[in-house]
Scaffold this motif. Sequence first.
Motif: not given
Length: 181
Positions: A113-114, A128-129, A140-143, A164-165
């Motif tokens: 993850f990043t 913002p991130t 994938r962008h997870l939000g 997420v996990l």
Amino acid sequence: MARSHPYNFAHVLLPQLAWRRPASVRRELSDPYLARELLHYVWDKAAENLPAAEKVVPKGLRLSWHEVAGRVTALFHLPAPQATMEAYLSALVYEETDEPANTEAEETRPRYFTLEATLGLSGAGGLPTLVGEWAGEVHRHLGRGPSAGQPETPTAFLDALATVLGPLPDTGVPFMRVVRS
């Protein structure tokens, strides 16, 4: 646009290395001396073919270990981004298995993850991130992620990863399969 050096490190070389040799890399990252050497080696490799003007000093590059949603997690603190798609933090999340792997190819690959810089207005809360995940060649962008540039950003990123996990599967309950004959 992201600078090539930090992008190559966080989005290409680090996850590829961890996926190619999961157990070996985890062992090396678990030793503070070897972890530092490995991170700086990969950082230098990420700039190997770049002109000197495009190389970035690894200021702030370090590793810390955490438990996230019951999973062992290596959190990489990266040099401060200066453009979108550069990462503030990245994480290798190791899923534990009861079965030892016989070969490196059978080992469970960690999830990667990043926490990336993104466009948007910075406010009192920080910059913002977005949270991203690499799975092989797919990003994938997870939000939206937690605001960056704050002392609590790493903890907030780990909290976002826990969401997420989700919880670990409960292996204490026997699984029953109904078979019709």
